[in-house]
Design a protein around this motif. Structure first.
Motif, PDB file in Angstrom:
ATOM      1  N   ASP A 293     -22.232  39.562   0.194  1.00 34.15           N
ATOM      2  CA  ASP A 293     -23.706  39.501  -0.114  1.00 34.15           C
ATOM      3  C   ASP A 293     -23.767  38.517  -1.545  1.00 34.15           C
ATOM      4  O   ASP A 293     -24.798  37.664  -1.709  1.00 34.15           O
ATOM      5  CB  ASP A 293     -24.421  40.678  -0.602  1.00 34.15           C
ATOM      6  CG  ASP A 293     -24.356  41.465   0.767  1.00 34.15           C
ATOM      7  OD1 ASP A 293     -24.423  40.978   1.980  1.00 34.15           O
ATOM      8  OD2 ASP A 293     -24.559  42.769   0.761  1.00 34.15           O
ATOM      9  N   LYS A 294     -22.913  38.608  -2.404  1.00 37.29           N
ATOM     10  CA  LYS A 294     -23.094  37.939  -3.591  1.00 37.29           C
ATOM     11  C   LYS A 294     -22.773  36.281  -3.186  1.00 37.29           C
ATOM     12  O   LYS A 294     -23.293  35.673  -3.982  1.00 37.29           O
ATOM     13  CB  LYS A 294     -21.720  38.169  -4.590  1.00 37.29           C
ATOM     14  CG  LYS A 294     -22.220  39.746  -5.435  1.00 37.29           C
ATOM     15  CD  LYS A 294     -21.214  39.884  -6.369  1.00 37.29           C
ATOM     16  CE  LYS A 294     -21.451  41.291  -7.128  1.00 37.29           C
ATOM     17  NZ  LYS A 294     -20.345  41.659  -8.084  1.00 37.29           N
ATOM     18  N   TRP A 295     -21.697  36.226  -2.576  1.00 36.36           N
ATOM     19  CA  TRP A 295     -21.363  34.792  -2.210  1.00 36.36           C
ATOM     20  C   TRP A 295     -22.900  34.146  -1.402  1.00 36.36           C
ATOM     21  O   TRP A 295     -23.027  33.127  -1.832  1.00 36.36           O
ATOM     22  CB  TRP A 295     -20.293  34.696  -1.125  1.00 36.36           C
ATOM     23  CG  TRP A 295     -19.812  33.231  -0.760  1.00 36.36           C
ATOM     24  CD1 TRP A 295     -19.051  32.648  -1.509  1.00 36.36           C
ATOM     25  CD2 TRP A 295     -20.255  32.797   0.591  1.00 36.36           C
ATOM     26  NE1 TRP A 295     -18.934  31.296  -0.803  1.00 36.36           N
ATOM     27  CE2 TRP A 295     -19.461  31.437   0.380  1.00 36.36           C
ATOM     28  CE3 TRP A 295     -20.929  32.892   1.649  1.00 36.36           C
ATOM     29  CZ2 TRP A 295     -19.954  30.297   1.464  1.00 36.36           C
ATOM     30  CZ3 TRP A 295     -20.944  32.088   2.495  1.00 36.36           C
ATOM     31  CH2 TRP A 295     -20.385  30.720   2.471  1.00 36.36           C
ATOM     32  N   LEU A 296     -23.233  35.010  -0.440  1.00 36.40           N
ATOM     33  CA  LEU A 296     -24.289  34.494   0.333  1.00 36.40           C
ATOM     34  C   LEU A 296     -25.636  34.011  -0.781  1.00 36.40           C
ATOM     35  O   LEU A 296     -26.386  33.085  -0.528  1.00 36.40           O
ATOM     36  CB  LEU A 296     -24.857  35.377   1.271  1.00 36.40           C
ATOM     37  CG  LEU A 296     -24.139  35.482   2.591  1.00 36.40           C
ATOM     38  CD1 LEU A 296     -24.516  36.455   3.540  1.00 36.40           C
ATOM     39  CD2 LEU A 296     -24.199  34.012   3.397  1.00 36.40           C
ATOM     40  N   GLN A 297     -25.700  35.089  -1.756  1.00 32.78           N
ATOM     41  CA  GLN A 297     -26.813  34.914  -2.631  1.00 32.78           C
ATOM     42  C   GLN A 297     -26.641  33.508  -3.586  1.00 32.78           C
ATOM     43  O   GLN A 297     -27.519  32.595  -3.761  1.00 32.78           O
ATOM     44  CB  GLN A 297     -27.013  36.054  -3.387  1.00 32.78           C
ATOM     45  CG  GLN A 297     -28.299  36.082  -4.542  1.00 32.78           C
ATOM     46  CD  GLN A 297     -28.207  37.233  -5.102  1.00 32.78           C
ATOM     47  OE1 GLN A 297     -27.429  37.965  -5.276  1.00 32.78           O
ATOM     48  NE2 GLN A 297     -29.450  37.404  -5.795  1.00 32.78           N
TER      49      GLN A 297
ATOM     50  N   GLN B 107     -15.707  44.184   2.006  1.00 29.80           N
ATOM     51  CA  GLN B 107     -16.278  42.758   1.449  1.00 29.80           C
ATOM     52  C   GLN B 107     -17.462  42.589   1.616  1.00 29.80           C
ATOM     53  O   GLN B 107     -17.969  41.356   1.468  1.00 29.80           O
ATOM     54  CB  GLN B 107     -15.307  41.757   2.396  1.00 29.80           C
ATOM     55  CG  GLN B 107     -13.902  41.542   2.275  1.00 29.80           C
ATOM     56  CD  GLN B 107     -13.492  41.345   0.855  1.00 29.80           C
ATOM     57  OE1 GLN B 107     -13.939  40.671  -0.051  1.00 29.80           O
ATOM     58  NE2 GLN B 107     -12.634  42.352   0.353  1.00 29.80           N
ATOM     59  N   SER B 108     -18.570  43.617   2.047  1.00 28.03           N
ATOM     60  CA  SER B 108     -19.829  43.580   2.310  1.00 28.03           C
ATOM     61  C   SER B 108     -20.367  43.058   0.871  1.00 28.03           C
ATOM     62  O   SER B 108     -21.362  42.138   0.710  1.00 28.03           O
ATOM     63  CB  SER B 108     -20.457  44.654   2.759  1.00 28.03           C
ATOM     64  OG  SER B 108     -20.287  45.695   1.816  1.00 28.03           O
TER      65      SER B 108
ATOM     66  N   ASN C 266      -8.835  44.872   1.797  1.00 32.66           N
ATOM     67  CA  ASN C 266      -8.479  43.709   2.402  1.00 32.66           C
ATOM     68  C   ASN C 266      -9.667  42.712   2.538  1.00 32.66           C
ATOM     69  O   ASN C 266     -11.043  43.302   2.925  1.00 32.66           O
ATOM     70  CB  ASN C 266      -7.855  44.114   3.912  1.00 32.66           C
ATOM     71  CG  ASN C 266      -7.474  43.107   4.698  1.00 32.66           C
ATOM     72  OD1 ASN C 266      -8.055  42.260   5.122  1.00 32.66           O
ATOM     73  ND2 ASN C 266      -5.979  43.181   4.689  1.00 32.66           N
ATOM     74  N   ARG C 267      -9.321  41.392   2.514  1.00 34.53           N
ATOM     75  CA  ARG C 267     -10.459  40.532   2.592  1.00 34.53           C
ATOM     76  C   ARG C 267     -11.227  40.460   3.910  1.00 34.53           C
ATOM     77  O   ARG C 267     -12.270  39.838   4.026  1.00 34.53           O
ATOM     78  CB  ARG C 267     -10.003  38.973   2.160  1.00 34.53           C
ATOM     79  CG  ARG C 267      -9.114  38.444   3.258  1.00 34.53           C
ATOM     80  CD  ARG C 267      -8.354  37.061   2.536  1.00 34.53           C
ATOM     81  NE  ARG C 267      -7.656  36.663   3.582  1.00 34.53           N
ATOM     82  CZ  ARG C 267      -7.960  35.459   4.284  1.00 34.53           C
ATOM     83  NH1 ARG C 267      -9.344  34.826   4.273  1.00 34.53           N
ATOM     84  NH2 ARG C 267      -7.058  34.926   4.775  1.00 34.53           N
ATOM     85  N   HIS C 268     -10.644  41.080   5.033  1.00 28.46           N
ATOM     86  CA  HIS C 268     -11.297  40.964   6.239  1.00 28.46           C
ATOM     87  C   HIS C 268     -11.803  42.171   6.632  1.00 28.46           C
ATOM     88  O   HIS C 268     -12.384  42.325   7.571  1.00 28.46           O
ATOM     89  CB  HIS C 268     -10.089  40.888   7.271  1.00 28.46           C
ATOM     90  CG  HIS C 268      -9.360  39.654   7.349  1.00 28.46           C
ATOM     91  ND1 HIS C 268      -9.616  38.158   7.375  1.00 28.46           N
ATOM     92  CD2 HIS C 268      -7.757  39.436   7.045  1.00 28.46           C
ATOM     93  CE1 HIS C 268      -8.855  37.240   7.101  1.00 28.46           C
ATOM     94  NE2 HIS C 268      -7.589  38.150   6.890  1.00 28.46           N
TER      95      HIS C 268
END
Length: 186
Positions: free
Chosen positions: A75-79, A70-71, A63-65
């Motif tokens: 992390d990939k998105w933040l990087q 989603q960790s 689930n996306r929430h």
């Protein structure tokens, strides 16, 4: 050890759901988080490539929430986002829709939330042109709940302290804000 969201939902979720009327979407998220990585979702055996040691691993809810699921994606998105940041200060801006519109938003989410993104981006881009004679960059994240899971539609925006703009006097391509993002008279 600090409890995880799933632990809190498992311990207090049923009582909370009885005391509060929640939309179906919230109930589905709570259920997914509660059963994530438990025997209820089944499992599989993980095996070490070197020694052959096997251990069971429970399946994820995906689930996306879900904070567990989603960790890695977060992390990939933040990087990726961090690699695109300019070497300047940033402002955190929040654009909130009035709660009186919640019913309408829930009935027409796709259209009205797209309009929110459009209105915010057009506003910030115009402010950037007026203030800096350039183009501001925007990272916007939609939040739909508040801390106690009530509907609360708002955008968190990360905006650089300046704008991309070629200045023929200084020869630079960036104009910086000193102390505030936009003056109140804009």
């Amino acid at each position: 050890m600090r409890p995880e969201l799933a632990d809190i939902f498992r311990s207090h979720g049923e009582r909370y759901r009885r005391a509060h009327r929640l939309p179906t979407s919230h109930l589905k998220v709570m259920r997914a988080v509660e059963v994530c990585r438990t025997k209820e979702l089944g499992g599989h055996l993980k095996q070490c490539d070197t020694c052959g040691f096997e251990h069971p691993a429970y399946n994820s809810c995906l689930n996306r929430h879900c904070p567990k699921c989603q960790s890695l994606a977060k992390d990939k998105w933040l990087q990726k986002q961090s690699s695109e940041l300019l070497p300047v200060g940033y402002f955190h801006l929040v654009f909130t829709l009035p709660h009186v519109l919640n019913g309408l938003i829930l009935a027409h989410k796709k259209i009205l939330l797209a309009l929110l993104f459009k209105a915010v981006s057009e506003t910030l881009l115009e402010f950037g042109q007026r203030r800096f004679k350039g183009t501001v960059e925007i990272i916007a994240v939609l939040h739909t709940w508040d801390q106690i899971l009530n509907d609360h539609f708002h955008l968190h925006c990360l905006v650089p302290a300046g704008a991309l703009s070629f200045d023929p006097i200084t020869g630079t391509g960036y104009r910086r804000a000193k102390t505030f993002c936009f003056p109140s008279h804009l």
